[in-house]
Design an enzyme around this catalytic site. Sequence first.
Site, PDB file in Angstrom:
ATOM      1  N   ALA A 177      -2.681   0.003  65.927  1.00  0.00           N
ATOM      2  CA  ALA A 177      -2.148  -0.660  67.113  1.00  0.00           C
ATOM      3  C   ALA A 177      -3.194  -0.744  68.205  1.00  0.00           C
ATOM      4  O   ALA A 177      -4.103   0.090  68.287  1.00  0.00           O
ATOM      5  CB  ALA A 177      -0.912   0.079  67.626  1.00  0.00           C
ATOM      6  N   PHE A 232      -5.781   2.985  71.595  1.00  0.00           N
ATOM      7  CA  PHE A 232      -6.002   2.428  70.258  1.00  0.00           C
ATOM      8  C   PHE A 232      -5.514   3.418  69.205  1.00  0.00           C
ATOM      9  O   PHE A 232      -5.871   4.596  69.242  1.00  0.00           O
ATOM     10  CB  PHE A 232      -7.490   2.147  70.018  1.00  0.00           C
ATOM     11  CG  PHE A 232      -8.036   0.976  70.791  1.00  0.00           C
ATOM     12  CD1 PHE A 232      -7.231   0.204  71.624  1.00  0.00           C
ATOM     13  CD2 PHE A 232      -9.386   0.636  70.691  1.00  0.00           C
ATOM     14  CE1 PHE A 232      -7.742  -0.868  72.337  1.00  0.00           C
ATOM     15  CE2 PHE A 232      -9.909  -0.443  71.393  1.00  0.00           C
ATOM     16  CZ  PHE A 232      -9.086  -1.196  72.217  1.00  0.00           C
ATOM     17  N   GLU A 233      -4.691   2.942  68.295  1.00  0.00           N
ATOM     18  CA  GLU A 233      -4.250   3.717  67.127  1.00  0.00           C
ATOM     19  C   GLU A 233      -4.980   3.138  65.919  1.00  0.00           C
ATOM     20  O   GLU A 233      -4.764   1.982  65.550  1.00  0.00           O
ATOM     21  CB  GLU A 233      -2.730   3.593  66.947  1.00  0.00           C
ATOM     22  CG  GLU A 233      -1.909   4.103  68.123  1.00  0.00           C
ATOM     23  CD  GLU A 233      -1.526   5.563  67.973  1.00  0.00           C
ATOM     24  OE1 GLU A 233      -1.836   6.149  66.910  1.00  0.00           O
ATOM     25  OE2 GLU A 233      -0.909   6.104  68.901  1.00  0.00           O
ATOM     26  N   ILE A 234      -5.852   3.926  65.300  1.00  0.00           N
ATOM     27  CA  ILE A 234      -6.813   3.348  64.358  1.00  0.00           C
ATOM     28  C   ILE A 234      -6.436   3.497  62.887  1.00  0.00           C
ATOM     29  O   ILE A 234      -7.076   2.879  62.027  1.00  0.00           O
ATOM     30  CB  ILE A 234      -8.219   3.942  64.599  1.00  0.00           C
ATOM     31  CG1 ILE A 234      -8.243   5.441  64.278  1.00  0.00           C
ATOM     32  CG2 ILE A 234      -8.677   3.678  66.023  1.00  0.00           C
ATOM     33  CD1 ILE A 234      -9.644   6.048  64.325  1.00  0.00           C
TER      34      ILE A 234
END
Length: 439
Positions: free
Chosen positions: A241, A310-312
Amino acid sequence: MGFRRRRRLYSSPISQLVLFGAVLIVLFSSCVNGNSNAPQIPLTPINHDLYHTRGALLEEIEALVHRHPSKLSMETFSTQNKGYHAEMTVVTYCRNRKDCEDRSKLRILLSFGQHGRELITTELALRILSILSEEEFLSSAYPLNLNNTLDKLVIKVIPMENVNGRKLVEAGDLCERRNGRGVDLNRNWSVDWGKKEKDYDPYEENPGTAAFSEPETQIMRKLCASFEPHIWVNVHSGMEALFMPYDHKNTTPEGLPSQRMRLMLEKLNRFQLKDRCLVGSGGGSVGYLAHGTATDYMYDIARVPMSFTFEIYGDSTASSKDCFKMFNPIDITTFNRVLNDWSAAFFTLFSLGGVQMKELHPNATGSSFEKWVSIDDYLNGYLMERKSRYGKKMEVLELGMQEIRTYFRLFLLSSVLLMFMFCSRISKSGRQIVSAMSL
């Protein structure tokens, strides 16, 4: 904001009765058959062939800094609260160390490893620093002029914000996201601090005894206040996300800056991440609201123009108990893909960030881009909205006083100018009277 393990709520009386009956059946079956026959979910251990230990990762970063002193520098900050001690490493990148204090440069603050169990984020920090030092390189398909971009930046990287929580994970508690005394650092900031949703889980979201009760968040707040970044990114894992404010409500900020942030995230998602990511506000996209997060503080209080989470990475097929697999790639192919894709995304962000700031502030010079909100809007809006929360009111007053001092200096300068003009007129009038009398 850090993906939280989901829980299903059983709120109706019928569903609660069914659940209670199911629990009794399971307990009865366990007593009859013996616990040894109960199925055990296999838990994925840390893959040390892919992941550094906390000590090894920080040592490798320190060695990297020593090999490239013209570009990288490193500081260690430490503080304590009621016997609890925390230490944090901060790495500063500036292509020419002599220009690091140039306030016209774009200033970027990146935090990794805020939750202990998210090991992949700290590996990304190491990869980004390796690329900045030019010991590793982006894909040849990278479309931007990297050298031209990096000349205009100062970047501060916190490679592992939650060192004490990471120690607990490496000791075997693979689901631990909190710090060394059980506080979620991404719930310990002052914006909407302490509010609890219906599905609040203290193991996942303990906000602490007060906003900024934890040494780690105290260090981060001071770092932000001194550095005054234009871009903030809080890096997590648990899903894929690209989030912008807000986390504590299901909405995004209004106006051109918010539109620019969303447009930039959509470009990153399309060109570097193959449209895999959710894009929007954290509170509107994840399925739950998060209160007291770092990104909401950075945007609302610190006034960082572009504030992101940021969700990586995330494995949606993993059991909620199998935390290492849920939050971290477990095979080398996925591991390398995540690091390569997100490294390219970050360097694209660096370039797009400079362009966006120029469009939003075309006449910005000298000490860089001005804050967007006036002292009146700041105090009347934020303070009145949250005056019932003691910790937040003090936070706002602390920052508001800085602007009050600035206005006071302007008032003094204006007073001096007015006095000078007044005295000049008196002097001219006196000369005219003397001249008239001599005639």
